[in-house]
Design a protein around this motif. Structure first.
Motif, PDB file in Angstrom:
ATOM      1  N   GLU A 152       0.826  -1.206   0.000  1.00 31.25           N
ATOM      2  CA  GLU A 152       0.000   0.000   0.000  1.00 31.25           C
ATOM      3  C   GLU A 152       0.864   1.262   0.000  1.00 31.25           C
ATOM      4  OE1 GLU A 152      -3.886  -1.886   2.330  1.00 31.25           O
ATOM      5  OE2 GLU A 152      -2.357  -0.780   3.452  1.00 31.25           O
ATOM      6  N   ASP A 161      -2.586   2.504  -9.185  1.00 33.24           N
ATOM      7  CA  ASP A 161      -3.675   1.704  -8.620  1.00 33.24           C
ATOM      8  C   ASP A 161      -3.238   0.259  -8.419  1.00 33.24           C
ATOM      9  OD1 ASP A 161      -6.751   1.768  -8.100  1.00 33.24           O
ATOM     10  OD2 ASP A 161      -6.411  -0.047  -9.290  1.00 33.24           O
ATOM     11  N   ALA A 162      -3.800  -0.389  -7.417  1.00 33.99           N
ATOM     12  CA  ALA A 162      -3.444  -1.781  -7.116  1.00 33.99           C
ATOM     13  C   ALA A 162      -3.671  -2.704  -8.303  1.00 33.99           C
ATOM     14  CB  ALA A 162      -4.236  -2.274  -5.908  1.00 33.99           C
ATOM     15  N   ALA A 163      -4.667  -2.407  -9.126  1.00 34.89           N
ATOM     16  CA  ALA A 163      -4.964  -3.255 -10.280  1.00 34.89           C
ATOM     17  C   ALA A 163      -3.849  -3.225 -11.322  1.00 34.89           C
ATOM     18  CB  ALA A 163      -6.283  -2.826 -10.919  1.00 34.89           C
ATOM     19  N   ARG A 179      -2.085  -9.959  -2.274  1.00 34.82           N
ATOM     20  CA  ARG A 179      -3.524 -10.176  -2.406  1.00 34.82           C
ATOM     21  C   ARG A 179      -4.307  -9.284  -1.442  1.00 34.82           C
ATOM     22  NH1 ARG A 179      -2.765 -15.297  -3.015  1.00 34.82           N
ATOM     23  NH2 ARG A 179      -2.711 -15.329  -5.276  1.00 34.82           N
ATOM     24  N   GLY A 182      -4.675  -5.970  -2.915  1.00 35.84           N
ATOM     25  CA  GLY A 182      -5.377  -5.912  -4.189  1.00 35.84           C
ATOM     26  C   GLY A 182      -4.479  -5.975  -5.399  1.00 35.84           C
ATOM     27  N   ALA A 183      -3.198  -6.309  -5.200  1.00 37.84           N
ATOM     28  CA  ALA A 183      -2.251  -6.410  -6.311  1.00 37.84           C
ATOM     29  C   ALA A 183      -2.134  -7.851  -6.787  1.00 37.84           C
ATOM     30  CB  ALA A 183      -0.881  -5.892  -5.875  1.00 37.84           C
TER      31      ALA A 183
END
Length: 222
Positions: A152, A161-163, A179, A182-183
């Motif tokens: 983060e 962004d994490a995506a 995870r 969100g990565a």
């Protein structure tokens, strides 16, 4: 833009011998039997106090703190005596992969490691990796993996962004951390945890395969 975050020990450098030697000295300093190498490999990546609690679960927090300090001292002295490059050599192909990724205008590189900042700086200096990592997250200022704070922080510092981010590591702690943030989670098979235990989104068996695997997870740069 996309972000590739690297673990260090077991992913970029092979430091297991130096880690185990320092662990043996730390346990000896408090009169405890040292853990075997497989036990030590299992905790690589965790912050020291967390690792010591796992290795010496029947002992109090005070002992864990003494073990952690003993380890820091032993590791530092070994690094000064032998040099960071000899005690923690780069895995084959690591430098080439880092340089190739860094040459992509759309790709930023970062580090998320259980090392202290002093240890990370020593690795970067020893292997001349200056200027490659736009964010360097260490155990000094973050909770231990698998807490998502390191990832983060990398995302916050880069504005990505994490995506559009992937964590590259050799332990289940790395994959769980990714995870939780969100990565994507990209596991390497040459490290300290068994590949089948990682729970990665994708595995690679060499650094040569890394760029294509990152493209598969995040998309090919335009």
């Amino acid at each position: 833009m996309r972000l590739v975050i690297f673990d260090v020990d077991g992913t970029l450098v092979d430091s297991q011998s130096q880690i185990h030697a320092a662990m043996m000295r730390a346990f000896s300093s408090v009169g405890l039997e040292a853990p075997a190498l497989p036990q030590v490999r299992a905790i690589v990546g965790l912050s020291l106090e967390v690792a010591m609690a796992r290795l010496a679960p029947d002992h109090p927090a005070e002992t864990h703190a003494r073990l952690a300090q003993g380890y820091r001292t032993a590791y530092y002295e070994a690094r000064v005596a032998g040099g960071a490059a000899s005690g923690a050599p780069l895995f084959p192909g690591a430098r080439e992969a880092l340089l190739a990724l860094n040459a992509q205008p759309e790709t930023l590189l970062a580090v998320a490691t259980g090392k202290a900042r002093r240890g990370l700086d020593a690795v970067i200096e020893a292997h001349d990796l200056h200027g490659l990592f736009v964010s360097r997250q260490t155990a000094d200022t973050n909770p231990s993996k698998p807490h998502p704070a390191m990832v983060e922080a990398c995302l916050s510092e880069t504005g990505i962004d994490a995506a559009a981010a992937v964590m590259v590591g050799d332990t289940s702690f790395d994959m769980d951390m990714a995870r939780a943030a969100g990565a994507a989670a990209l596991g390497v098979t040459w490290g300290y945890h068994a590949p089948e235990s990682l729970g990665a989104d994708r595995l690679v068996e060499s650094f040569a395969a890394l760029p294509a695997a990152i493209d598969a997870l995040l998309g090919v740069p335009a």
